[in-house]
Design a protein around this motif. Structure first.
Motif, PDB file in Angstrom:
ATOM      1  N   MET A 139      80.686 102.724  23.907  1.00  0.00           N
ATOM      2  CA  MET A 139      81.396 101.809  23.013  1.00  0.00           C
ATOM      3  C   MET A 139      80.741 101.828  21.634  1.00  0.00           C
ATOM      4  N   GLY A 140      81.532 101.552  20.626  1.00  0.00           N
ATOM      5  CA  GLY A 140      80.968 101.480  19.276  1.00  0.00           C
ATOM      6  C   GLY A 140      81.952 101.949  18.226  1.00  0.00           C
ATOM      7  N   ARG A 141      81.452 102.133  17.043  1.00  0.00           N
ATOM      8  CA  ARG A 141      82.312 102.453  15.911  1.00  0.00           C
ATOM      9  C   ARG A 141      82.657 103.940  15.879  1.00  0.00           C
ATOM     10  N   GLY A 142      83.844 104.212  15.321  1.00  0.00           N
ATOM     11  CA  GLY A 142      84.282 105.602  15.194  1.00  0.00           C
ATOM     12  C   GLY A 142      83.336 106.419  14.342  1.00  0.00           C
ATOM     13  N   SER A 143      82.801 105.800  13.280  1.00  0.00           N
ATOM     14  CA  SER A 143      81.951 106.546  12.347  1.00  0.00           C
ATOM     15  C   SER A 143      80.628 106.963  12.986  1.00  0.00           C
ATOM     16  N   VAL A 144      80.233 106.304  14.070  1.00  0.00           N
ATOM     17  CA  VAL A 144      78.995 106.689  14.768  1.00  0.00           C
ATOM     18  C   VAL A 144      79.347 107.435  16.066  1.00  0.00           C
ATOM     19  N   VAL A 145      80.020 106.727  16.970  1.00  0.00           N
ATOM     20  CA  VAL A 145      80.254 107.271  18.316  1.00  0.00           C
ATOM     21  C   VAL A 145      81.337 108.359  18.286  1.00  0.00           C
ATOM     22  N   GLY A 146      82.448 108.053  17.591  1.00  0.00           N
ATOM     23  CA  GLY A 146      83.540 109.032  17.514  1.00  0.00           C
ATOM     24  C   GLY A 146      83.063 110.307  16.843  1.00  0.00           C
ATOM     25  N   ASP A 147      82.351 110.134  15.755  1.00  0.00           N
ATOM     26  CA  ASP A 147      81.825 111.273  15.021  1.00  0.00           C
ATOM     27  C   ASP A 147      80.910 112.131  15.895  1.00  0.00           C
TER      28      ASP A 147
END
Ligand code: UN1
Length: 482
Positions: free
Chosen positions: A202-210
């Protein structure tokens, strides 16, 4: 408050930090505190998934089918409770949320069957004595990135086919609605599938998604979300040679012809433009109405909209819940201001709604809003708003309506309300959308048939139904001299 953790390699693990999940109907209500994964957590999850892959992909279809069946059954048996959680974290009404949970359960059961139906082909070679065999195999580790507007159904329709065809999964749900994805992860974890086969980060796209999109151990990315982020993901996947599937925005037209059943047309527009707070990529946002029915239709629709009850998503009798977040509400209000600047005529709504919850903490409510007298080049007719806001475009006749319907960078869904077989048939053939609805709302689709669009709405193979195997498997061609 206890923290809901990430699931990595079969264990619940803390992240770098935590984030609060807030009820958009009632901002003092905290649904929970959720761990935020780091790029290092993503790496651990991918390595676990890679290690689990040989066992899972070769472990046999019976075991996979039974696991998916158990997951589907548990989701269905808990639909009331999970529906309540969904309504609380995302803001769709309780009946809509229970319907979404039901769909998620049905999807797992459908793919429990699909595990057993994967077929191939055998052909004679052009060279005598040789046979050609074509089969489908799992791809490897797939990264799934899901949006906030369907917190359980979209994770389900990516996770279920991924697992059914033997892939291992790293799932990143939208950071604003991790609750249903966490509940799904918990169900999958207890279903008996081996550690590492399914991981939740779980987490933000800019960290985890990236981190997922960049990771060399992920073979394919399936994403549902905005067109802007989708484009960035496609570029990154091209650079790292990942297979990619994108489901993005819509600006879906709904044509209403003079010969339509007025009551039916009003009802289907109310449904698909305003229910679920208009927060569906399949929502009708451009109502294209021919001249002879225009005034009667708009008057009746305004009547219908003023009867809609906007309020707490979980309260009985609510028709329209809040925007899912403050930023989404702000986007809705910004587009209303843009419509007014563009000289569209506001006939109902146009404002934030105050619903007294007694706590002094307001939810993110926006009144159902209708603009008439709009023209195709207006931004409110070209850009996806994703709120309870629709526009009316007046058309001279069917041909004009069809041209307006196709005049958009998007191509997800398109509808026509008519009693004419001739126009319905012509529209089915000439609409530039992936899904066409005749006398039905553009939003609200079946779970066992392909879902997807054209132009900037979708990229890559279709989701759902039998067609899901196109993305979640890779083809092998074997030559045998015997
Ligand atoms: C539906 O209309 O039933 O994000 C589903 C979305 C779509 C799903 C819509 N991917 O709104």
């Amino acid at each position: 408050m206890s923290t809901f953790k990430n699931l990595i390699n079969g264990a619940w693990v803390d992240g770098n930090s935590t984030a609060l999940n807030i009820n958009p109907s009632h901002t003092a209500d905290i649904v929970g505190e959720y761990a935020q994964a780091s790029a290092a957590d993503v790496d651990t999850a991918v390595q676990a998934a890679q290690a689990a892959f040989p066992g899972w992909s070769n472990g046999g279809i019976q075991a996979r089918s039974e696991a998916l069946e158990r997951i589907g059954n548990e989701i269905l048996s808990r639909r009331q409770e999970l529906g309540d959680l969904l309504s609380r974290e995302e803001g769709k009404t309780l009946p809509e949320a229970i319907g979404e949970v039901t769909r998620a359960g049905q999807i797992f059961k459908f793919f429990a069957g699909e595990c057993l139906r994967l077929s191939g082909e055998t052909l004679p070679s052009v060279r005598p004595g040789i046979t050609v065999e074509i089969t489908r195999e799992a791809i490897g580790v797939v990264g799934l990135i899901t949006p906030w507007n369907f917190p359980i159904a979209i994770p389900a329709w990516k996770v279920a086919p991924a697992l059914a065809f033997g892939n291992c999964v790293v799932l990143k749900p939208a950071d604003t609605v991790p609750g249903c994805a966490w509940a799904l992860a918990d169900i999958i974890h207890r279903s008996g599938i081996p550690a590492g086969v399914f991981n939740l980060v779980m987490g933000r796209g800019s960290v985890v998604g990236d981190a997922m999109v960049q990771h060399p151990g992920i073979a394919a990315i399936s994403f549902t979300g905005s067109t802007g982020v989708g484009g960035q993901i496609a570029e990154a996947c091209a650079r790292s040679h990942k297979k990619v599937q994108l489901e993005m925005g819509g600006k879906n037209p709904q044509i209403i012809l003079d010969d339509a059943d007025l009551e039916q047309a009003v009802e289907l527009c109310a449904q698909s433009a305003f229910y679920s707070t208009g927060q569906r990529c399949t929502a009708s946002s451009r109502l294209i109405v021919t001249r002879g029915i225009h005034d009667r239709f708009t008057a009746a629709l305004v009547q219908r909209l003023t009867r809609l009850r906007v309020g707490d998503a979980r309260a009985q009798g609510t028709d329209i819940g809040p925007a899912a977040s403050e930023s989404q509400m702000q986007q809705d209000l910004d587009y209303i201001a843009i419509g007014l600047q563009e000289s569209a005529t506001l006939v109902t709504g146009g404002n934030r709604v105050t619903c007294h919850t007694g706590s002094g903490h307001e939810g993110f409510f926006v009144a159902p809003t209708l603009f008439i007298g709009t023209t195709p080049e207006m931004r409110i007719n070209r850009e996806e708003i994703f709120g309870p806001i629709a526009t009316v475009l007046q058309a001279d006749d069917y041909e004009h309506a069809l041209a307006l319907a196709n005049d958009t960078p998007f191509g997800l869904a398109a509808g026509i309300a008519t009693s004419s077989l001739k126009y319905a048939t012509h529209f089915k053939r000439h609409s530039e959308a992936g899904m066409v609805m005749v006398n039905l709302p553009t939003a609200g689709v079946d779970y066992h048939v392909p879902f997807g669009g054209r132009k900037r709405s979708s990229y890559g193979p279709r989701e759902q139904g039998r067609y899901a195997q196109e993305f979640f498997t890779t083809v092998k061609t074997a030559y045998i001299l015997a």
